[in-house]
Structure formats: C-alpha cells, structure tokens
Design an enzyme around this catalytic site. Structure first.
Site, mmCIF file in Angstrom:
data_model
loop_
_atom_site.group_PDB
_atom_site.id
_atom_site.type_symbol
_atom_site.label_atom_id
_atom_site.label_comp_id
_atom_site.label_asym_id
_atom_site.label_seq_id
_atom_site.Cartn_x
_atom_site.Cartn_y
_atom_site.Cartn_z
ATOM 1 N N SER A 1 0.835 -1.200 0.000
ATOM 2 C CA SER A 1 0.000 0.000 0.000
ATOM 3 C C SER A 1 0.874 1.255 0.000
ATOM 4 O O SER A 1 1.850 1.353 0.735
ATOM 5 C CB SER A 1 -0.897 -0.011 1.241
ATOM 6 O OG SER A 1 -1.637 1.187 1.307
ATOM 7 N N GLY A 2 0.523 2.179 -0.840
ATOM 8 C CA GLY A 2 1.206 3.470 -0.873
ATOM 9 C C GLY A 2 0.231 4.576 -0.513
ATOM 10 O O GLY A 2 0.348 5.259 0.498
ATOM 11 N N CYS B 1 0.396 26.879 -19.358
ATOM 12 C CA CYS B 1 -0.328 27.110 -20.607
ATOM 13 C C CYS B 1 -0.914 25.778 -21.046
ATOM 14 O O CYS B 1 -0.487 25.176 -22.033
ATOM 15 C CB CYS B 1 0.601 27.660 -21.671
ATOM 16 S SG CYS B 1 1.322 29.208 -21.175
#
Ligand SMILES: *Cc1c(COP(=O)(O)O)cnc(C)c1O
Length: 420
Positions: free
Chosen positions: A274-275, A342
C-alpha cells in the site's frame, strides 16, 4: 458538502507559509505513524505479515525512515526507489522489487540489495537469467484478465492493463523456474487502485489463495508468500466512507483459514504494497490565491500548478479544498482553481463551490501525501515545490527544498543561460 478536517490547527499552516513561503506540501508525521500501525494491527493475526510501502507514492527518505521505524518495508519499481530504500537501511526481504518493462541494471541493483524480485512477465525469466542469473527466491505477478472485473482510470481493467502474467504463463513460470533451480516462490497481484470496498480487496485475496492452492495441487510447489499489492483506497471526497481496514484484515483472515490452511498452506505469509492510504491522507498542498479572474467562469489563480499535483489534471481526480479561515462561511461561489501552466487542464478544481476567495487567501488542497509532488513535471519551466514535515513534537521541518532555475538548467551547458 461536508468539510474535511485539517490534520493540524490552521495557525500551524499559516506559520509554515510565513516561515517557508508557498507553495508547499505539508506531511503529518503523527498521522503517518497512526496509519502504519492501523494496517499492521489489521493483519496482526497473519504471522510474518509485511507491508512494503510503495516508495513511488512519496519518495522522500525522511518519510521512509519514519515508516521503517514503524516496521514497514519498501516496494520499489525503479533504480531511484531502490537507492532510497537502501539509504534508510533497508535490505533483503524488507524490499520487494515490483517493476515492469524492467531495465537489466535495475534487476541487478535489486538483487544486490537482496530484495525479493517480483517478475512482471514470463519473458523476464530468461532476461533475468541472462543478465544477472536467477536468485533462489522469485515471485510472479498475476494478471487475471477478464476472469476478474474491477479496475479504473488509474490502473485500467485487468485485461487492458500492461501488468502481470496470464494464468497459463504464471503456472509455466513456476514450472520453468523450478527446473532452473529456483527453490522458493511467491505470488503477487495488483489489479485495483484506490479501492474503497473491503469486499473487492478480500475477493482479490480469495483469487490469489485459490491460485496458490492450484499451484500446489498441479505442480507440488508450496508458495512461501502472497503479496496482495497496493490499491487500498482513500476517501478523497468528504462524503465518501473510509475504507474499513479492520474489515479487510478480518475478511482476508476468513479466506486464509478457509482456503490455505486446509490445503496445507497454513505457513504462507502475506504482504501488501500500500502506498496511497499510508501517506495520502496525511499530506496537504498549501497554496496562495494570487489572482481572481472573471470571464465566462470565475477563476482563482493560485501559486501552485500541475508541477506540484497532477492527479486532477491526469485523472480528473477530486481533491477537497479548504480555504483557510473560511471553513464556516457558505460555499456560495463557484470557481475553477487553476495553476499558471499554458495547459487548460492545469486545474485543481473545476466548477467547485467554495466560500468567496480573495487574493492572498491560503488554500489547503487535501490528500496530497501520495502520488502528489512526485508525479510533478517541469513542463513550461515550472519548478517543483518544497516538502515540509509536521513532526510529532509539533515543530516544522523542511524535508525537501524547492527546485531552483539552476536545478532546471543543470543538464544544459548553454553559455549565457542565466539562472536568475
Ligand atoms: C503503485 C503501486 C503500488 C501502490 O499503489 P497504491 O494505490 O498507492 O496503494 C503498489 N504496488 C505496485 C506494483 C504499484 O505499481
């Protein structure tokens, strides 16, 4: 919509903005430690359980150090991530190397650290053998394809995702590697991302336990461990219920006892990677409103941009926003909160109802402690920001400085190119 709570008093965030300037990611040491303990507690029944924190989620050695103190290992998928795990003293089985389309030097580094190598493809057996030789222990990543639904924009449906081996390839991989002298085996899968339903995660464990039993029945090989990957979900929206980690642990235990123990696989150890859930909820991106613009829509221009958090732009992901000092005011203005690229998808929020925002207001963008700054890029020459840690003792520590023009131009040797 309900409000998300900040993990620290607002004054602390103002103090950080004063001292270090904006923008910054701020991480909460206390929350990260609590989260690690909660996951380990849910699997306390499983002997030898290991959580390998997915380093890519928040690749900062100061954070890895904290997680290591809590007993976590690392899941690495690149050279840089291996170097970070190494730097905090991780070695051997503490590290699993779950990569794909892997360069030979990354396999070599993983093996040099004694990491558990998890092969993504059948062809990697020969590739690894030729480049590094085969280790005594190998793990294989399973992709069930159409046999299992699920998946989402982040990871794709299993049959469309590039990861892992087919069922047939995986069985063949075990057979071939055993013939080549590999003695110990593990299985891995990761087919979901950001999953909030405990039952789906438990169902993945069921699938993997059945696969382990099949391998034992058909090939006589008892796998040593099963790694269930990452994918534990984070409730990004304030009205979503949190994933019930205790229920996940309990449900997986039920399946373990139902399937593995009777098949003589009661010694199999479990692992996770798990992160997101470990650090995600324990970070915020703090940015200041610098412009307001009113055309066909109303815009709030902030001093952060996609360079600091890409998830909204790439996945249309929701990140809750708190306007500091205005939590109790009605959310009666509708804004796009935008960066300065942009690029029209450089937005943290689209058509979001928020309290009226003035130039100078501080905004906290929630749940940026995983897959946040690390995804950022330098497009348009934008510099990535600093990372701050709110330590357990309540003091602030800068654990990564902001990039400078000198960093950005470091790979150019053009004469006369100034950095300020
Ligand atoms: C990204 C990843 C993880 C972590 O996933 P989270 O969604 O952060 O829990 C674990 N394992 C592998 C192989 C990954 O690619």
């Amino acid at each position: 919509m309900a409000e998300k709570r900040l993990f620290c008093p607002e004054e602390k965030i103002r103090e950080a903005a004063e001292q270090f300037g904006t923008p910054f990611h701020l991480y909460d040491e206390r929350g990260i430690r609590r989260q690690a303990r909660e996951l380990l507690a849910a699997f306390a029944w499983a002997p030898g359980f290991r959580e390998h924190y997915a380093v890519k989620a928040l690749p900062n050695p100061y954070i890895l150090e904290i997680l290591r103190e809590e007993g976590l290992g690392a899941d690495c998928s690149s050279y840089a991530e291996l170097l970070m795990a190494e730097a905090v003293g991780m070695r051997g089985a503490e590290i699993c190397f779950t990569s794909n389309n892997t360069p030979a030097e990354e396999f070599a580094k993983a093996l040099a650290l004694g990491a558990t190598v998890n092969l993504d493809d059948f062809s990697h057996i020969a590739f690894l053998e030729q480049n590094c030789g085969l280790p005594e222990l190998l793990s294989f990543r399973y992709n069930p394809g159409a046999a299992r639904g699920g998946g989402n924009a982040i990871i794709g449906r299993p049959e469309e995702a590039k990861y892992g081996m087919t069922h047939e390839q995986l069985l063949r991989a075990v057979e071939v590697c055993r013939a080549k002298g590999v003695q110990r085996f593990g299985l891995h899968t990761m087919i979901v991302s950001n999953e909030l339903a405990a039952d789906y995660i438990i169902g993945t464990a069921t699938m993997m336990f059945e696969l382990a039993v099949e391998i034992k029945d058909k090939l006589g090989v008892a796998v040593e461990f099963i790694n269930l990957g990452g994918g534990l979900g984070l409730a990004y929206r304030p009205d979503e219920p949190d994933l019930d980690i205790a229920a996940v642990g309990k449900g997986i235990r039920r399946e373990y006892e139902r399937l593995l123990a009777p098949a003589g696989l009661g010694g199999v150890t479990l692992a996770m990677e798990s992160g997101r859930l470990m650090t995600g909820p324990h970070g915020i991106l703090v940015t200041r409103a610098v412009h307001t613009k009113n055309i066909y829509r109303h815009y709030i221009g902030v001093d952060a941009c996609m360079a600091h958090l890409m998830r909204p732009a790439i996945y249309g992901a929701y990140h809750h926003i708190t306007v500091l000092g205005k939590q109790t005011q009605p959310a009666d203005h509708v804004y796009d909160v935008v960066g300065s690229l942009c690029e029209n998808n450089d937005k943290f929020a689209v058509n979001r109802s928020l309290p009226e925002i003035q130039v100078g207001d501080l905004l906290a963008i929630h749940d940026t402690g995983a897959h946040g700054l690390t995804m950022g890029f330098n497009y348009n020459g934008k510099l990535r920001c600093q990372e701050l840690l709110l330590q357990e003792n309540g003091t602030l520590r800068r654990i990564r400085r902001s990039e400078t023009m000198a960093d950005l131009f470091a790979t150019l040797d053009y004469p006369g190119l100034k950095t300020e």
